[in-house]
Scaffold this active site. Structure first.
Site, PDB file in Angstrom:
ATOM      1  N   TRP A  49     -22.986 -54.395  15.912  1.00  0.00           N
ATOM      2  CA  TRP A  49     -23.800 -55.474  15.349  1.00  0.00           C
ATOM      3  C   TRP A  49     -23.574 -55.708  13.867  1.00  0.00           C
ATOM      4  O   TRP A  49     -23.424 -56.843  13.406  1.00  0.00           O
ATOM      5  CB  TRP A  49     -25.289 -55.252  15.642  1.00  0.00           C
ATOM      6  CG  TRP A  49     -26.066 -56.470  15.256  1.00  0.00           C
ATOM      7  CD1 TRP A  49     -26.804 -56.647  14.123  1.00  0.00           C
ATOM      8  CD2 TRP A  49     -26.092 -57.707  15.964  1.00  0.00           C
ATOM      9  NE1 TRP A  49     -27.309 -57.913  14.098  1.00  0.00           N
ATOM     10  CE2 TRP A  49     -26.889 -58.585  15.213  1.00  0.00           C
ATOM     11  CE3 TRP A  49     -25.536 -58.144  17.163  1.00  0.00           C
ATOM     12  CZ2 TRP A  49     -27.143 -59.894  15.611  1.00  0.00           C
ATOM     13  CZ3 TRP A  49     -25.777 -59.438  17.571  1.00  0.00           C
ATOM     14  CH2 TRP A  49     -26.567 -60.299  16.800  1.00  0.00           C
ATOM     15  N   LYS A 161     -29.739 -49.035  24.052  1.00  0.00           N
ATOM     16  CA  LYS A 161     -30.591 -49.520  22.948  1.00  0.00           C
ATOM     17  C   LYS A 161     -31.461 -50.621  23.537  1.00  0.00           C
ATOM     18  O   LYS A 161     -30.934 -51.566  24.129  1.00  0.00           O
ATOM     19  CB  LYS A 161     -29.687 -50.053  21.843  1.00  0.00           C
ATOM     20  CG  LYS A 161     -30.386 -50.822  20.735  1.00  0.00           C
ATOM     21  CD  LYS A 161     -29.354 -51.175  19.664  1.00  0.00           C
ATOM     22  CE  LYS A 161     -29.868 -52.155  18.633  1.00  0.00           C
ATOM     23  NZ  LYS A 161     -28.804 -52.528  17.684  1.00  0.00           N
ATOM     24  N   ASP A 163     -34.113 -53.435  22.677  1.00  0.00           N
ATOM     25  CA  ASP A 163     -34.662 -54.236  21.590  1.00  0.00           C
ATOM     26  C   ASP A 163     -36.079 -54.728  21.938  1.00  0.00           C
ATOM     27  O   ASP A 163     -36.519 -54.635  23.089  1.00  0.00           O
ATOM     28  CB  ASP A 163     -33.728 -55.432  21.351  1.00  0.00           C
ATOM     29  CG  ASP A 163     -33.463 -55.664  19.874  1.00  0.00           C
ATOM     30  OD1 ASP A 163     -34.353 -55.372  19.069  1.00  0.00           O
ATOM     31  OD2 ASP A 163     -32.368 -56.168  19.557  1.00  0.00           O
ATOM     32  N   TRP A 197     -38.152 -51.971  15.300  1.00  0.00           N
ATOM     33  CA  TRP A 197     -38.134 -52.143  13.827  1.00  0.00           C
ATOM     34  C   TRP A 197     -39.430 -51.636  13.164  1.00  0.00           C
ATOM     35  O   TRP A 197     -39.860 -52.167  12.147  1.00  0.00           O
ATOM     36  CB  TRP A 197     -37.917 -53.618  13.453  1.00  0.00           C
ATOM     37  CG  TRP A 197     -37.100 -54.387  14.445  1.00  0.00           C
ATOM     38  CD1 TRP A 197     -35.763 -54.259  14.629  1.00  0.00           C
ATOM     39  CD2 TRP A 197     -37.574 -55.359  15.390  1.00  0.00           C
ATOM     40  NE1 TRP A 197     -35.366 -55.103  15.640  1.00  0.00           N
ATOM     41  CE2 TRP A 197     -36.450 -55.796  16.111  1.00  0.00           C
ATOM     42  CE3 TRP A 197     -38.821 -55.894  15.679  1.00  0.00           C
ATOM     43  CZ2 TRP A 197     -36.549 -56.749  17.128  1.00  0.00           C
ATOM     44  CZ3 TRP A 197     -38.927 -56.847  16.684  1.00  0.00           C
ATOM     45  CH2 TRP A 197     -37.793 -57.258  17.382  1.00  0.00           C
ATOM     46  N   ASP A 218     -33.640 -54.966  10.398  1.00  0.00           N
ATOM     47  CA  ASP A 218     -32.186 -54.880  10.351  1.00  0.00           C
ATOM     48  C   ASP A 218     -31.711 -54.618   8.919  1.00  0.00           C
ATOM     49  O   ASP A 218     -32.196 -55.230   7.961  1.00  0.00           O
ATOM     50  CB  ASP A 218     -31.554 -56.170  10.870  1.00  0.00           C
ATOM     51  CG  ASP A 218     -31.715 -56.294  12.378  1.00  0.00           C
ATOM     52  OD1 ASP A 218     -32.423 -55.456  12.982  1.00  0.00           O
ATOM     53  OD2 ASP A 218     -31.142 -57.236  12.953  1.00  0.00           O
TER      54      ASP A 218
HETATM   55  C1  GLA Z   1     -32.043 -56.919  16.610  1.00  0.00           C
HETATM   56  C2  GLA Z   1     -31.594 -55.484  16.360  1.00  0.00           C
HETATM   57  C3  GLA Z   1     -30.158 -55.477  15.882  1.00  0.00           C
HETATM   58  C4  GLA Z   1     -29.263 -56.156  16.914  1.00  0.00           C
HETATM   59  C5  GLA Z   1     -29.767 -57.561  17.156  1.00  0.00           C
HETATM   60  C6  GLA Z   1     -29.068 -58.259  18.298  1.00  0.00           C
HETATM   61  O1  GLA Z   1     -32.111 -57.654  15.430  1.00  0.00           O
HETATM   62  O2  GLA Z   1     -32.427 -54.881  15.413  1.00  0.00           O
HETATM   63  O3  GLA Z   1     -29.715 -54.145  15.640  1.00  0.00           O
HETATM   64  O4  GLA Z   1     -29.263 -55.410  18.104  1.00  0.00           O
HETATM   65  O5  GLA Z   1     -31.157 -57.558  17.495  1.00  0.00           O
HETATM   66  O6  GLA Z   1     -29.551 -59.571  18.417  1.00  0.00           O
END
Ligand code: GLA
Length: 520
Positions: A49, A161, A163, A197, A218
């Protein structure tokens, strides 16, 4: 733009949340990792990413990265989990099941996993707990938790992972708990990486559900590192140090070392901070295009030793004067301690680090290992004086002994054996999987519970010292025509470090072309 705004709001929320943090309760819950033995040290690997974002991800790119991960020496430094992030790799068919986007991944997501496993690496995939992934390019797991976790198991994922986009109205703990149940039901242990997050205070509950959780927003937009954001994230993540331990980690996001936007000094300081915080080390740069300096930083085994320390303690800020901060509180398995002085302000700084500030007594006479120059000095009385430039760190390991052993760092030649019987008669087939320890010590023998294996497979562990081999013997007598699979788990619960190591898993596939008589 909208995403950047959301990211800022989430970071703001995240930062304000962590300031009012409750201390950890006495943990009566059982950690998820106690069952599967995974991620007892922070997971290491690579995710697309940070550098690529969504669009260019496809099978060719991921395979090139996998090859570069091996060729550059990152594999030998312990990086193992690798695979696509959000990047249009699957869709949901009319039957409700996930299928590979074959235009982007012509070998199928299982085929990509096999490629990764044959290199001795681990397969990482990505999904979302809501209706869709963040960009809405892929379906989320909501309402399909069991089918989707089965799909990831069938594709042989070792890491997922998950989200937290598009989850309006969903209860975060209930949602991730259901996903963990679905994952257990699918029968393939994997590292569960929660990605909210910091939303929902995952540090308080996610250790019972998975192995790591994002604490902050992020770290950058795709393609460009953001030093200021990285420093803010480090200080926010610092507040959560009490919540981690073997198998349950704070995740302040993937690495930015080696990305456009950072100086060499910042690359090194960033990596030092993530090592000192026992953060997962998921590289986020383009591994096909690294300077020698980036390779040297990402593969610095002495820094990685701090990150992969079996005690699993997150180092934290012991003081911060606004220009410079001292990060300590990180005891290591051999009785030494990791210490980091970080100049995050504008002024070059000369300081004396006192032994009592970093967990020793003022009367101690101590050896200091500089983890970047690889030089040892001492014994020093009372402390050590250092001078550090802006954005730079002094990163030390400090010990009563003039010896700085590296904890176990395991590297496998393969994690997939594919065996095929050829003729019409019963056969004995064999294949090997070799695991090397790049750390300092010889390991006790790996153990496999024979009861956990199917009747057609026996395994002997041979070798000693730093390298052990699993010799797999398959007997096809009495088997019916078909494809057989076993996921093997090996444990090493009495290692040199005094703590169990992460369980070691690999897959054995067997193809039997016809019904086999019991005897020839
Ligand atoms: C979120 C995650 C990132 C990535 C994006 C993909 O923002 O925190 O690490 O995986 O989604 O859209």
């Amino acid at each position: 733009m909208r995403k950047a705004l959301i990211a800022l709001i989430v970071l703001g929320l995240g930062l304000s949340l962590v300031i009012a943090l409750p201390r950890p309760q006495s943990p009566t819950e059982k950690f998820h990792a106690e069952d599967d033995g995974l991620a007892l040290t922070p997971p290491m690997g690579w995710y697309p990413w940070n550098i690529f974002g969504e669009e260019p991800q496809n099978e060719k790119l991921i395979k090139e990265i996998v090859d570069a991960l091996v060729a550059s020496g990152l594999k030998d430094a312990g990086y193992a989990y690798v695979g696509p992030d959000e990047g249009i790799c699957f869709f949901r068919g009319p039957d409700g099941k996930l299928s590979t986007n074959l235009e982007r991944y012509p070998s199928g997501l299982r085929g990509l996993g096999d490629y990764i496993h044959r290199k001795g690496l681990r397969y990482a995939l990505y999904t979302d707990a809501g209706t869709h992934t963040c960009s809405k390019a892929m379906p989320g797991t909501k309402g399909h938790e069991f089918e989707d976790m089965q799909a990831f198991a069938d594709w042989r994922a070792d890491y997922i992972k998950i989200d937290w986009c598009n989850t309006a109205g969903q209860d975060i703990v209930a949602t991730y708990t259901l996903l963990a149940e679905a994952q257990r039901a699918a029968g393939r242990p994997l590292v569960h990486s929660l990605c909210s997050w910091g939303v929902g205070y995952p540090w308080q509950w996610a250790g019972a559900i998975g192995h790591m959780w994002r604490t902050t927003s992020d770290i950058c937009g795709p393609g460009q590192a953001d030093w200021g954001m990285a420093v803010r994230i480090a200080f926010a993540n610092d507040k959560l140090a009490p919540f981690v331990g073997p198998g349950h980690w704070n995740d302040p996001d993937m690495l930015i070392s080696g990305m456009p936007g950072l100086s060499e000094t910042q690359n090194r300081s960033f990596f030092s901070l993530w090592c000192q915080m026992a953060a997962p080390l998921m590289a986020g740069n383009d591994l096909r295009d690294m300077t020698p300096s980036t390779v040297a930083i990402l593969t610095n085994l002495e820094a990685i030793a701090v990150n992969q320390d079996p005690l699993g303690v997150q180092g934290h800020v012991v003081w911060n004067n606004g220009n410079v901060s001292l990060w300590a509180g990180k005891p290591l398995f051999d009785g030494s301690r990791a210490v980091l002085l970080f100049v995050h302000g504008k002024y070059k700084t000369a300081r004396r680090i006192l032994w009592e500030e970093v967990g020793f007594s003022s009367a101690d006479e101590l050896y200091v290992r500089n983890l970047w120059t690889h030089e040892t000095s001492g014994p020093h009385k009372g402390g050590i004086s250092v001078t550090v430039e802006p954005d730079d760190v002094a990163f030390f390991r400090i010990s009563k002994k003039n010896d700085f052993p590296i904890p176990p760092i395991l590297v496998a030649d393969t994690t997939l054996l594919s065996l095929r019987s050829t003729g019409p008669h019963p056969e004995k087939l064999s294949g090997t999987v070799t695991v090397e320890n790049k750390g300092s010590a010889s390991l006790p023998p790996w153990r496999i519970d024979p009861e956990s294996l199917p009747s057609w497979l026996t395994i002997e562990v041979t070798g000693s010292g730093k390298s052990q081999t699993f010799v797999n013997t398959v007997k096809t007598a009495g088997l019916k025509k078909g494809a057989y699979h076993a996921q093997v788990r090996a444990d090493n619960v009495e290692p040199v470090s005094g703590r169990p190591m992460s369980a070691f898993y690999y897959d054995v596939d067997l193809e039997v072309p016809g019904n086999m008589p019991l005897r020839d």
